[in-house]
Design a protein around this motif. Sequence first.
Motif, PDB file in Angstrom:
ATOM      1  N   ALA A   1      42.396  18.061 -60.300  1.00 43.34           N
ATOM      2  CA  ALA A   1      42.761  19.151 -59.030  1.00 43.34           C
ATOM      3  C   ALA A   1      42.937  20.425 -59.763  1.00 43.34           C
ATOM      4  CB  ALA A   1      44.179  18.669 -58.522  1.00 43.34           C
ATOM      5  N   LYS A   2      43.699  20.505 -61.106  1.00 41.13           N
ATOM      6  CA  LYS A   2      43.529  21.876 -61.783  1.00 41.13           C
ATOM      7  C   LYS A   2      42.278  22.768 -61.856  1.00 41.13           C
ATOM      8  CE  LYS A   2      46.090  24.267 -65.551  1.00 41.13           C
ATOM      9  NZ  LYS A   2      47.292  23.995 -66.504  1.00 41.13           N
ATOM     10  N   LEU A   3      41.095  21.831 -62.155  1.00 45.91           N
ATOM     11  CA  LEU A   3      40.081  22.514 -62.312  1.00 45.91           C
ATOM     12  C   LEU A   3      39.286  22.733 -61.092  1.00 45.91           C
ATOM     13  CD1 LEU A   3      39.240  20.859 -65.897  1.00 45.91           C
ATOM     14  CD2 LEU A   3      39.795  23.053 -65.410  1.00 45.91           C
ATOM     15  N   ALA A   4      39.450  21.551 -60.113  1.00 48.79           N
ATOM     16  CA  ALA A   4      38.624  21.785 -58.806  1.00 48.79           C
ATOM     17  C   ALA A   4      39.304  22.840 -57.870  1.00 48.79           C
ATOM     18  CB  ALA A   4      38.921  20.273 -58.224  1.00 48.79           C
ATOM     19  N   ALA A   5      40.501  22.914 -57.843  1.00 44.18           N
ATOM     20  CA  ALA A   5      41.114  24.023 -57.067  1.00 44.18           C
ATOM     21  C   ALA A   5      40.461  25.463 -57.019  1.00 44.18           C
ATOM     22  CB  ALA A   5      42.728  23.805 -57.359  1.00 44.18           C
ATOM     23  N   PRO A   6      40.183  26.074 -58.078  1.00 40.91           N
ATOM     24  CA  PRO A   6      39.451  27.285 -58.118  1.00 40.91           C
ATOM     25  C   PRO A   6      38.167  27.226 -57.286  1.00 40.91           C
ATOM     26  CG  PRO A   6      40.287  26.791 -60.235  1.00 40.91           C
ATOM     27  CD  PRO A   6      40.423  25.510 -59.502  1.00 40.91           C
ATOM     28  N   ARG A   7      37.555  26.170 -57.109  1.00 43.75           N
ATOM     29  CA  ARG A   7      36.246  26.265 -56.215  1.00 43.75           C
ATOM     30  C   ARG A   7      36.392  26.082 -54.923  1.00 43.75           C
ATOM     31  NH1 ARG A   7      32.167  24.048 -59.926  1.00 43.75           N
ATOM     32  NH2 ARG A   7      32.756  23.809 -62.127  1.00 43.75           N
ATOM     33  N   VAL A   8      37.391  25.490 -54.133  1.00 41.29           N
ATOM     34  CA  VAL A   8      37.830  25.267 -52.973  1.00 41.29           C
ATOM     35  C   VAL A   8      38.876  25.912 -52.345  1.00 41.29           C
ATOM     36  CG1 VAL A   8      36.993  23.011 -53.451  1.00 41.29           C
ATOM     37  CG2 VAL A   8      39.268  23.317 -53.457  1.00 41.29           C
ATOM     38  N   GLY A   9      39.053  25.923 -50.955  1.00 43.00           N
ATOM     39  CA  GLY A   9      40.137  26.623 -50.210  1.00 43.00           C
ATOM     40  C   GLY A   9      41.581  25.959 -50.414  1.00 43.00           C
ATOM     41  N   THR A  10      41.393  24.542 -50.233  1.00 44.16           N
ATOM     42  CA  THR A  10      42.690  23.626 -50.194  1.00 44.16           C
ATOM     43  C   THR A  10      42.561  22.304 -50.816  1.00 44.16           C
ATOM     44  OG1 THR A  10      43.743  24.686 -48.260  1.00 44.16           O
ATOM     45  CG2 THR A  10      44.714  22.694 -48.996  1.00 44.16           C
ATOM     46  N   ILE A  11      43.228  21.945 -51.807  1.00 44.81           N
ATOM     47  CA  ILE A  11      43.102  20.650 -52.452  1.00 44.81           C
ATOM     48  C   ILE A  11      44.362  19.722 -52.170  1.00 44.81           C
ATOM     49  CG2 ILE A  11      43.760  21.137 -54.789  1.00 44.81           C
ATOM     50  CD1 ILE A  11      41.232  19.193 -55.418  1.00 44.81           C
ATOM     51  N   HIS A  12      44.243  18.602 -51.474  1.00 39.58           N
ATOM     52  CA  HIS A  12      45.432  17.678 -51.216  1.00 39.58           C
ATOM     53  C   HIS A  12      45.500  16.616 -52.345  1.00 39.58           C
ATOM     54  CE1 HIS A  12      46.384  19.021 -46.898  1.00 39.58           C
ATOM     55  NE2 HIS A  12      45.166  19.316 -47.007  1.00 39.58           N
ATOM     56  N   CYS A  13      46.395  16.861 -53.017  1.00 32.85           N
ATOM     57  CA  CYS A  13      46.871  15.911 -54.319  1.00 32.85           C
ATOM     58  C   CYS A  13      47.697  14.604 -53.560  1.00 32.85           C
ATOM     59  CB  CYS A  13      47.527  16.591 -55.379  1.00 32.85           C
ATOM     60  SG  CYS A  13      46.652  17.817 -55.913  1.00 32.85           S
ATOM     61  N   ILE A  14      47.028  13.618 -53.761  1.00 31.31           N
ATOM     62  CA  ILE A  14      47.828  12.267 -53.202  1.00 31.31           C
ATOM     63  C   ILE A  14      47.993  11.295 -54.279  1.00 31.31           C
ATOM     64  CG2 ILE A  14      47.720  10.597 -51.458  1.00 31.31           C
ATOM     65  CD1 ILE A  14      45.569  12.561 -50.265  1.00 31.31           C
ATOM     66  N   ASP A  15      49.303  10.603 -54.509  1.00 29.22           N
ATOM     67  CA  ASP A  15      49.451   9.655 -55.558  1.00 29.22           C
ATOM     68  C   ASP A  15      50.580   8.783 -54.934  1.00 29.22           C
ATOM     69  OD1 ASP A  15      48.552   9.599 -58.741  1.00 29.22           O
ATOM     70  OD2 ASP A  15      50.366   8.390 -58.131  1.00 29.22           O
ATOM     71  N   ALA A  16      50.432   7.562 -55.237  1.00 27.71           N
ATOM     72  CA  ALA A  16      51.443   6.562 -54.882  1.00 27.71           C
ATOM     73  C   ALA A  16      52.732   6.529 -55.732  1.00 27.71           C
ATOM     74  CB  ALA A  16      50.790   5.059 -54.857  1.00 27.71           C
ATOM     75  N   SER A  17      52.734   7.189 -56.706  1.00 32.49           N
ATOM     76  CA  SER A  17      53.907   7.146 -57.923  1.00 32.49           C
ATOM     77  C   SER A  17      54.438   8.590 -57.564  1.00 32.49           C
ATOM     78  CB  SER A  17      53.419   6.855 -59.393  1.00 32.49           C
ATOM     79  OG  SER A  17      54.328   7.359 -60.179  1.00 32.49           O
ATOM     80  N   ALA A  18      55.872   8.495 -57.126  1.00 32.56           N
ATOM     81  CA  ALA A  18      56.548   9.737 -57.110  1.00 32.56           C
ATOM     82  C   ALA A  18      56.577  10.170 -58.561  1.00 32.56           C
ATOM     83  CB  ALA A  18      57.848   9.350 -56.554  1.00 32.56           C
ATOM     84  N   GLU A  19      56.740   9.649 -59.455  1.00 29.08           N
ATOM     85  CA  GLU A  19      57.072  10.150 -60.849  1.00 29.08           C
ATOM     86  C   GLU A  19      55.773  10.903 -61.541  1.00 29.08           C
ATOM     87  OE1 GLU A  19      58.621   8.358 -65.152  1.00 29.08           O
ATOM     88  OE2 GLU A  19      57.988   6.949 -63.540  1.00 29.08           O
ATOM     89  N   ALA A  20      54.566  10.368 -61.035  1.00 32.13           N
ATOM     90  CA  ALA A  20      53.300  10.916 -61.415  1.00 32.13           C
ATOM     91  C   ALA A  20      53.124  12.087 -60.538  1.00 32.13           C
ATOM     92  CB  ALA A  20      52.128  10.009 -60.912  1.00 32.13           C
ATOM     93  N   LEU A  21      53.509  12.023 -59.134  1.00 28.23           N
ATOM     94  CA  LEU A  21      53.462  13.356 -58.446  1.00 28.23           C
ATOM     95  C   LEU A  21      54.217  14.557 -58.793  1.00 28.23           C
ATOM     96  CD1 LEU A  21      51.724  13.759 -55.828  1.00 28.23           C
ATOM     97  CD2 LEU A  21      53.613  13.616 -54.480  1.00 28.23           C
ATOM     98  N   ALA A  22      55.400  14.182 -59.577  1.00 29.42           N
ATOM     99  CA  ALA A  22      56.353  15.253 -60.045  1.00 29.42           C
ATOM    100  C   ALA A  22      55.645  15.959 -61.117  1.00 29.42           C
ATOM    101  CB  ALA A  22      57.546  14.550 -60.274  1.00 29.42           C
ATOM    102  N   VAL A  23      55.023  15.153 -61.834  1.00 32.04           N
ATOM    103  CA  VAL A  23      54.131  15.890 -63.263  1.00 32.04           C
ATOM    104  C   VAL A  23      53.193  16.596 -62.384  1.00 32.04           C
ATOM    105  CG1 VAL A  23      52.690  15.193 -65.174  1.00 32.04           C
ATOM    106  CG2 VAL A  23      54.817  13.718 -64.453  1.00 32.04           C
ATOM    107  N   ALA A  24      52.471  16.246 -61.562  1.00 36.52           N
ATOM    108  CA  ALA A  24      51.520  17.065 -60.783  1.00 36.52           C
ATOM    109  C   ALA A  24      51.895  18.276 -60.331  1.00 36.52           C
ATOM    110  CB  ALA A  24      50.648  16.158 -59.843  1.00 36.52           C
TER     111      ALA A  24
END
Length: 275
Positions: free
Chosen positions: A62-85
């Motif tokens: 997502a870090k490299l995709a985000a500059p190319r688009v308007g909005t990027i929804h980052c979805i993960d089933a792990s709350a721990e991983a999502l905190a890292v993101a």
Amino acid sequence: MSNLDPKTVEGFGHEWSRFDQSGLRADEAQKAFDLYFRLFPWSSLHSQAVGFDLGCGSGRWAKLAAPRVGTIHCIDASAEALAVARRQLEDVPNAVFHHASVADIPLPDGSMDFGYSLGVLHHVPDTAQGIRCCVAKLKKGAPFLVYLYYAFDNRPAWFRALWRVSDAGRALISRLPPPLRTVFADAIAAGVYFPLARTAAALEKAGLDVETFPLWAYRHGSFYTMRTDALDRFGTRLEQRFTRPQVHDMMERAGLVDVAVGDEFPYWCAVGRRA
């Protein structure tokens, strides 16, 4: 949340907390991004396109995709991983975060301009259903990119036999407590990944074709990547693998057209558009 394996989700939370990709060189991250997104039709998206990263993990894609688009929804089933993101993407203003499984994506059906899921859906119980759930969120004509572990269907028999031995090791190591999983994975990275990868690099420099050499893909990679991927490979409880025709079939059955499965590493990356 459904269509997930709790132990696998827990394992990825541990993995991304330990290897949040902050130690990865920018050029290596970009090279990996370019490889996995080789088939993705960026030119078909407008600058304000809205899409999703299913199974965002540390947020490295997502870090490299985000500059190319308007909005990027980052979805993960792990709350721990999502905190890292969230931490890794704190300077990315167009990233939005959702704690959800692939079966419960909190976005309206038919609303997304694009979507991708890399290295995730082979870790859920029902991969075909996972693809269908992703496709349901797309607008008509919107592209979806997926990367699924390959079943070594383009490799010789001895290569597949070697994998079966390693998979037996994964079945044991992935059931250990997280600290022990990390110890074993680091040992494998140092004792297996690193020497084989550097041997492949030396053979390539000598003019030999190394694509069937074990772990050849890491020949120019950093030890950080080897440690990350060793934990990913041997610390994950649920893993499925698919042949190229199976990937193509699952995508078409999910409602995608113009499906293309790449014939270059990494295997198998595939893209299609919602019919």
